[in-house]
Write an enzyme that holds these catalytic residues in place. Sequence first.
Site, PDB file in Angstrom:
ATOM      1  N   ASP A  26       0.856  -1.195   0.000  1.00 54.90           N
ATOM      2  CA  ASP A  26       0.000   0.000   0.000  1.00 54.90           C
ATOM      3  C   ASP A  26       0.886   1.236   0.000  1.00 54.90           C
ATOM      4  OD1 ASP A  26      -2.324   1.751   0.408  1.00 54.90           O
ATOM      5  OD2 ASP A  26      -3.343  -0.087   1.034  1.00 54.90           O
ATOM      6  N   HIS A  55      -2.834   3.057  -4.686  1.00 56.51           N
ATOM      7  CA  HIS A  55      -2.240   2.644  -3.406  1.00 56.51           C
ATOM      8  C   HIS A  55      -0.826   2.110  -3.617  1.00 56.51           C
ATOM      9  CE1 HIS A  55      -5.714   3.359  -0.844  1.00 56.51           C
ATOM     10  NE2 HIS A  55      -6.479   2.827  -1.777  1.00 56.51           N
ATOM     11  N   GLU A  96     -10.012   2.555  -5.694  1.00 52.88           N
ATOM     12  CA  GLU A  96      -9.627   3.934  -5.383  1.00 52.88           C
ATOM     13  C   GLU A  96      -8.479   4.438  -6.257  1.00 52.88           C
ATOM     14  OE1 GLU A  96     -11.016   4.390  -0.818  1.00 52.88           O
ATOM     15  OE2 GLU A  96      -9.082   3.421  -1.062  1.00 52.88           O
ATOM     16  N   TRP A 152     -17.048  -4.151  -1.676  1.00 50.69           N
ATOM     17  CA  TRP A 152     -16.745  -3.447  -0.412  1.00 50.69           C
ATOM     18  C   TRP A 152     -17.590  -2.214  -0.200  1.00 50.69           C
ATOM     19  CZ3 TRP A 152     -14.185   1.453   0.014  1.00 50.69           C
ATOM     20  CH2 TRP A 152     -13.724   2.002  -1.185  1.00 50.69           C
ATOM     21  N   TRP A 162      -8.585  -2.734   8.230  1.00 50.32           N
ATOM     22  CA  TRP A 162      -7.595  -1.732   7.834  1.00 50.32           C
ATOM     23  C   TRP A 162      -7.001  -1.180   9.113  1.00 50.32           C
ATOM     24  CZ3 TRP A 162      -6.835  -2.223   2.872  1.00 50.32           C
ATOM     25  CH2 TRP A 162      -7.875  -2.673   2.064  1.00 50.32           C
ATOM     26  N   THR A 163      -5.695  -0.864   9.067  1.00 51.38           N
ATOM     27  CA  THR A 163      -5.042  -0.606  10.350  1.00 51.38           C
ATOM     28  C   THR A 163      -4.527   0.827  10.519  1.00 51.38           C
ATOM     29  OG1 THR A 163      -2.994  -1.548   9.436  1.00 51.38           O
ATOM     30  CG2 THR A 163      -4.387  -3.002  10.748  1.00 51.38           C
TER      31      THR A 163
HETATM   32  C1  ACM Z   1     -11.132  -0.293   0.253  1.00 52.13           C
HETATM   33  O1  ACM Z   1     -11.593  -0.199   1.396  1.00 52.13           O
HETATM   34  N1  ACM Z   1     -10.594   0.744  -0.328  1.00 52.13           N
HETATM   35  C2  ACM Z   1     -11.187  -1.543  -0.483  1.00 52.13           C
END
Ligand code: ACM
Length: 492
Positions: free
Chosen positions: A183, A257, A321, A390, A467-468
């Site tokens: 990322d 990303h 994104e 998602w 996600w962190t």
């Molecule tokens: C995402 O949460 N952008 C897959």
Amino acid sequence: MKEVINEYNVVPLPVTMNEQPGRFYLNSDVPVVVNASQEVKNIASSLSTTVLDVAGIKLKPGGELHENVPTIVFDSIPGMEKEAYKLSVTPQQIKITASTPNGFYYGLQTLYQLLPVAIYSKERARNAEWSVPCVEIEDTPAFRYRGAMLDVCRHFASIDYIKKFIDVLAVHKMNTFHWHLTDDQGWRIEIKKYPKLTEIGSQRSETMVDYFYTHYPFKYDGKPHGGYYTQEEIKEVVAYAQSKYITVIPEIELPGHALAAIASYPELSCTPDSTYEVCKLWGVFDQVFCPTDTFFQFMEGVMDEVVELFPSSYIHIGGDEVHYGNQSWFTDPEIQNFIKEKKLVDEKGLEHYYLRRAADIVASKGKTMIGWDEIIDAGISPRKAVVMWWRHDRQHQLVKALENGYRVILTPRRPMYADFTQFGAHKVGRQWAGYNTIENLYNFPEPISHLMKGYENQVMGMQMSLWTERVADFKRLDFMVFPRLIALAEAA
Ligand code: ACM
């Protein structure tokens, strides 16, 4: 009042579970009889090892069934579903029946849950009564894909933590670990052909505090953060997961990303003369991989090593994104020429071309690509791609994916993102994004099942995703993931 003698703390709850009076007692006269493959014999001997280590009871290996001798039996029969099993416990016999090692493994997980909880300890447990309540269980999962994603880019997680995470998945009969490895804020997988990905891309100089506009101007913590997994460590994790019937799916993000990779190799960007740094902010950024031959060669090289490390038939390539708002896609003459040459209409068309080419590269390595739901519009053959839905607020994307023949994995932000708070009043997590309660997970996918009517076969399953950005230490990770992940296991 009915006397309650036995307790049945089985999670997730089996499809049918008929409680019976009486118990089966473990002792050193109990033989373990296996009528099944060597792999199932290994599963059976893992039971004997655990019982010896924790209970100090040496079950008798091998042997025949004897009348009147309480026995543990692993009995293979043909024709059951891949992950299905039956577990029968009477005072005379514990019997696990299945058709595959996966089924036997799950039968054993249920048996462990019926034993005293001390069975999970790492050392000899005293004061436990080693017996199992009588029961008749038949079980099979509702979904063939039962997953959890962990983002190790925003905050790195040690191999020890990853193994612990996998342990908890296995106990709850989850079968997939989606490892988000690249990322903007960190590249976490060693690629031997491109050493700078980890030399440069795995380290950031510092990290923003809280989130955008919590502080203005932004605050930074001044602390370097980094880490990556060597290929040897990745093999170790994959083998560890495999021993627990868990598939590890790596995610290598493109074209967005990508800042950690671009910081390592600026020639992968559309402005190769710029310098970049591994991102210190949270968010979505305009610097994405440029659709040049240099990039596609890079992707080939990365994929060649990735497919060697991960036996999974799926490779996740991201695809979400993709922002190119401020950058050169709109002005760069080379890119504009490329768009014309390939008759791509516009920049969106270029993004889609990109994803189609990525799908082809993954397919050429004998794998199937998974992508976030943005890929639906790219015109990839549904044979070549699985869609991970998602964006819960874009139900039409889910419907479109199904109508267009894609296989789908459900991980809608609501309720499947574990970084969202668990209660309205909580401060831990992404409060702005709403909150995902444990009830929402237990109930899933009931609220959207009408959207999937007639397409049930294309719905592979569900996944909780963590996600962190806001989850910097393992204690908080545990807090955010459990018990909501176990509620998902129940639903799946
Ligand atoms: C995402 O949460 N952008 C897959």
